[in-house]
Design an enzyme around this catalytic site. Structure first.
Site, PDB file in Angstrom:
ATOM      1  N   ASN A  11       0.931  -1.283  -0.085  1.00 27.11           N
ATOM      2  CA  ASN A  11       0.073   0.080   0.446  1.00 27.11           C
ATOM      3  C   ASN A  11       0.995   1.490   0.272  1.00 27.11           C
ATOM      4  OD1 ASN A  11      -1.098   2.017   0.544  1.00 27.11           O
ATOM      5  ND2 ASN A  11      -2.784   1.278   2.782  1.00 27.11           N
ATOM      6  N   TRP A  12       0.938   1.987  -1.142  1.00 27.64           N
ATOM      7  CA  TRP A  12       2.226   3.066  -1.236  1.00 27.64           C
ATOM      8  C   TRP A  12       1.176   4.513  -0.636  1.00 27.64           C
ATOM      9  CZ3 TRP A  12       3.799   2.636  -7.509  1.00 27.64           C
ATOM     10  CH2 TRP A  12       4.718   1.055  -6.629  1.00 27.64           C
ATOM     11  N   LYS A  13      -0.139   4.413  -0.091  1.00 29.60           N
ATOM     12  CA  LYS A  13      -0.450   5.658   0.169  1.00 29.60           C
ATOM     13  C   LYS A  13      -0.698   6.709  -0.290  1.00 29.60           C
ATOM     14  CE  LYS A  13      -0.353   3.116   4.874  1.00 29.60           C
ATOM     15  NZ  LYS A  13      -0.307   3.099   6.384  1.00 29.60           N
ATOM     16  N   HIS A  97      -9.178   0.725   5.156  1.00 28.49           N
ATOM     17  CA  HIS A  97      -7.859   1.578   5.631  1.00 28.49           C
ATOM     18  C   HIS A  97      -7.937   2.148   6.867  1.00 28.49           C
ATOM     19  CE1 HIS A  97      -3.976   2.450   6.962  1.00 28.49           C
ATOM     20  NE2 HIS A  97      -3.438   1.554   5.487  1.00 28.49           N
ATOM     21  N   GLU A  99      -6.544   4.677   7.744  1.00 31.04           N
ATOM     22  CA  GLU A  99      -6.613   5.891   7.575  1.00 31.04           C
ATOM     23  C   GLU A  99      -8.147   6.004   7.140  1.00 31.04           C
ATOM     24  OE1 GLU A  99      -2.696   5.372   5.240  1.00 31.04           O
ATOM     25  OE2 GLU A  99      -2.384   4.822   7.323  1.00 31.04           O
ATOM     26  N   GLU A 169      -5.356  -4.991  10.607  1.00 36.82           N
ATOM     27  CA  GLU A 169      -4.227  -4.195  10.455  1.00 36.82           C
ATOM     28  C   GLU A 169      -4.271  -2.490  12.228  1.00 36.82           C
ATOM     29  OE1 GLU A 169      -2.053  -2.659   6.783  1.00 36.82           O
ATOM     30  OE2 GLU A 169      -3.510  -1.406   6.987  1.00 36.82           O
ATOM     31  N   GLY A 175       2.620   2.297  10.800  1.00 46.75           N
ATOM     32  CA  GLY A 175       3.934   3.603  10.833  1.00 46.75           C
ATOM     33  C   GLY A 175       4.485   4.079  12.023  1.00 46.75           C
ATOM     34  N   SER A 215       4.162  -2.211   9.924  1.00 51.46           N
ATOM     35  CA  SER A 215       4.957  -2.183  10.415  1.00 51.46           C
ATOM     36  C   SER A 215       6.148  -3.837   9.714  1.00 51.46           C
ATOM     37  CB  SER A 215       5.669  -1.603  11.627  1.00 51.46           C
ATOM     38  OG  SER A 215       4.889  -0.535  12.376  1.00 51.46           O
TER      39      SER A 215
HETATM   40  P1  13P Z   1       3.316   0.211   7.809  1.00 50.70           P
HETATM   41  O1  13P Z   1       4.054  -0.710   6.600  1.00 50.70           O
HETATM   42  O2  13P Z   1       4.040   1.419   7.173  1.00 50.70           O
HETATM   43  O3  13P Z   1       3.189   0.118   9.191  1.00 50.70           O
HETATM   44  O4  13P Z   1       1.231   0.819   7.734  1.00 50.70           O
HETATM   45  C1  13P Z   1       1.256  -0.831   7.078  1.00 50.70           C
HETATM   46  C2  13P Z   1      -0.546  -0.480   6.718  1.00 50.70           C
HETATM   47  O5  13P Z   1      -1.183   0.440   7.058  1.00 50.70           O
HETATM   48  C3  13P Z   1      -0.848  -1.246   4.833  1.00 50.70           C
HETATM   49  O6  13P Z   1      -2.195  -0.958   4.558  1.00 50.70           O
END
Ligand code: 13P
Length: 253
Positions: A11-13, A97, A99, A169, A175, A215
């Site tokens: 997931n490149w966000k 997600h 977020e 997640e 993160g 992470s």
């Molecule tokens: P990180 O791997 O940066 O913790 O993010 C996980 C994530 O939100 C994947 O969708």
């Protein structure tokens, strides 16, 4: 390692300009080209999807969006439809997600609409769930996961689940560099699989792939994927570099 085919997605966000995204895709291709026993996908930001899709054509890396709205087209400024994602080569989209749940305020009911509309539009769904730190500490983790699963997947059939992957997640691990331990992740995955069994039956539960996200790094991927109910990863930060994402994929191969 579970019998289910492992699925590792990046997931490149909201990262990477088009040229950077294409470079990342091009760099990744040869590093995972020999992997046949792991499904691999990347989910770039919308502006890079078309170009990355072209770069990945003919490779073993699938393309996914990061969200999808609940209409095919129309006056919905800023939104994107499943059909538009399919049009640029996506076979997947992320829905729910953390977020989007916590920064953008998306509710369980709205996410359920999104899941249903995406499936009706013939795009596969990575459906994300996960508890906040205070929910884990307060002892409500299982209630939160149950609510997210029950409400988010409401109205689906067992057959629909063939086109759904659940990503666990935990928000406190995203993160932060703080990964769930294999025991913590496995416990949550077992619980989620049990919920799926209650709602959709034993066969659907046994077949469902549950990714872990939060992470994930090359140095913790192997111990996590070794657990019976962890069927892959949804990777954020470590997916932004070709070598670290490839190392995670290869740890699962
Ligand atoms: P990180 O791997 O940066 O913790 O993010 C996980 C994530 O939100 C994947 O969708």
């Amino acid at each position: 390692m579970a019998a289910r085919k492992v699925f590792v997605a990046g997931n490149w966000k909201m990262n990477k300009l088009v040229a950077e995204a294409v470079t990342l895709a091009e760099d990744l291709k040869p590093l995972v080209a020999n992997v046949t026993n792991v499904d691999i996908a990347v989910c770039p930001t919308y502006t890079a999807l078309y170009a990355v899709g072209k770069a990945l054509a003919g490779s073993n890396i699938q393309l996914g969006g990061q969200d999808a709205y609940v209409k095919e087209s129309g006056a919905y400024t800023g939104e994107i439809s499943p059909r538009m994602l399919l049009d640029v080569g996506c076979s997947w989209t992320i829905i729910g997600h953390s977020e989007r749940r916590h920064i953008l305020g998306e509710s369980d009911a709205f996410l359920n609409e999104k899941v249903r509309f995406a499936l009706a539009s013939d795009i596969n769904v990575m459906f994300c769930i996960g508890e906040l730190l205070e929910e884990r500490k307060g002892g409500t983790m299982k209630d939160v996961l149950e609510r997210q699963v029950v409400k988010g997947l409401e109205g689906l059939t067992a057959a629909d689940l063939d086109r759904v992957v659940v990503a666990y997640e935990p928000v406190w691990a995203i993160g932060t560099g703080e990964t769930a331990t294999p025991d913590q992740a496995e416990e949550a995955h077992v619980f989620v699989r049990g919920l799926i069994e209650k709602i959709f039956g034993a066969d659907a539960a046994a077949a469902l792939r549950i990714q872990y996200g939060g992470s994930v790094k090359p140095d913790n991927a192997a111990e996590l994927i070794a657990r019976e109910n962890i069927d892959g990863f949804l990777v954020g930060g470590a997916a932004l570099k070709a070598d670290s994402f490839a190392d995670i994929v290869n740890a699962c191969a």
